[in-house]
Scaffold this motif. Structure first.
Motif, PDB file in Angstrom:
ATOM      1  N   ARG A  60      26.790  91.057  26.392  1.00  0.00           N
ATOM      2  CA  ARG A  60      26.519  92.113  25.423  1.00  0.00           C
ATOM      3  C   ARG A  60      25.345  92.944  25.903  1.00  0.00           C
ATOM      4  N   ASP A  93      34.839  92.220  23.010  1.00  0.00           N
ATOM      5  CA  ASP A  93      34.662  90.787  22.842  1.00  0.00           C
ATOM      6  C   ASP A  93      35.940  90.214  22.231  1.00  0.00           C
ATOM      7  N   ASP A  96      35.076  88.956  18.544  1.00  0.00           N
ATOM      8  CA  ASP A  96      34.671  89.988  17.595  1.00  0.00           C
ATOM      9  C   ASP A  96      34.949  91.346  18.230  1.00  0.00           C
ATOM     10  N   VAL A  99      32.359  94.121  18.937  1.00  0.00           N
ATOM     11  CA  VAL A  99      31.330  93.940  19.959  1.00  0.00           C
ATOM     12  C   VAL A  99      31.859  94.408  21.311  1.00  0.00           C
ATOM     13  N   GLN A 101      31.152  94.481  25.379  1.00  0.00           N
ATOM     14  CA  GLN A 101      30.431  93.798  26.441  1.00  0.00           C
ATOM     15  C   GLN A 101      30.602  94.585  27.730  1.00  0.00           C
TER      16      GLN A 101
END
Length: 181
Positions: A60, A93, A96, A99, A101
């Motif tokens: 992240r 991600d 999730d 999110v 990355q």
């Protein structure tokens, strides 16, 4: 009357500190020169970011900012440029979807390989006049110095920051970590 002046421990420490300061400065200039080669063409923050992403695998942006010690805004600009250069990619991600990355692309891996190869060639040239036994001695002494630096950093971390309970550990990042390490 021949008077000899004994060099004290403090004198040696001051001389060593001066040499390390000069090595740090000259090494930084030399690394910037290496990074500016047309086949590499990276800034220092870009290189640090690429190595951090490679060490993490996929991470992240907040983790990357923590490891590279850059602000989120600065890091976003760096990563955006690395994406434009096809060295880094953004991925969602799996746990999730909100999110995002970042991960290294094959081109990013190739660029880091060029950096590492250039550094090995530069070090070969820098250390050309040292015999094998001198190289072994230097390596051992530099490891002792590095251990002392790690010990000092760890003692200051404990002294200056109260311990926190954390559910995850942040790996130590070294820009030129060996892939095999």
């Amino acid at each position: 009357m021949n008077e000899t002046v004994a060099t004290t421990r403090a004198d040696y420490i001051a001389m060593i500190d001066d040499v390390i300061r000069q090595i740090t400065w000259q090494s930084h200039k030399q690394l910037l020169q290496t990074l500016s080669r047309p086949e590499i063409s990276l800034t220092m923050p870009q290189m640090v970011t690429l190595f951090a992403i490679r060490n993490a695998g996929t991470c992240r942006m907040s983790e990357l900012a923590e490891v590279t010690q850059q602000s989120a805004g600065t890091l976003t600009g760096i990563v955006d440029r690395l994406i434009l250069d096809h060295l880094v990619g953004r991925v969602r991600d799996l746990e999730d979807r909100r999110v995002v990355q970042v991960t290294l692309t094959p081109q990013g891996e190739e660029r880091l390989a060029l950096v590492e190869q250039a550094r090995r060639e530069d070090m070969e040239q820098i250390l050309y006049n040292l015999r094998l036994n001198q190289l072994a001695e230097l390596e051992g002494m530099l490891r002792m110095l590095l251990n002392g630096i790690h010990d000092l950093l760890n003692s200051h971390t404990i002294t200056l920051n109260p311990p926190r309970i954390s559910t995850r550990t942040t790996p130590v990042f070294t820009p030129f970590q060996s892939v095999q390490a």
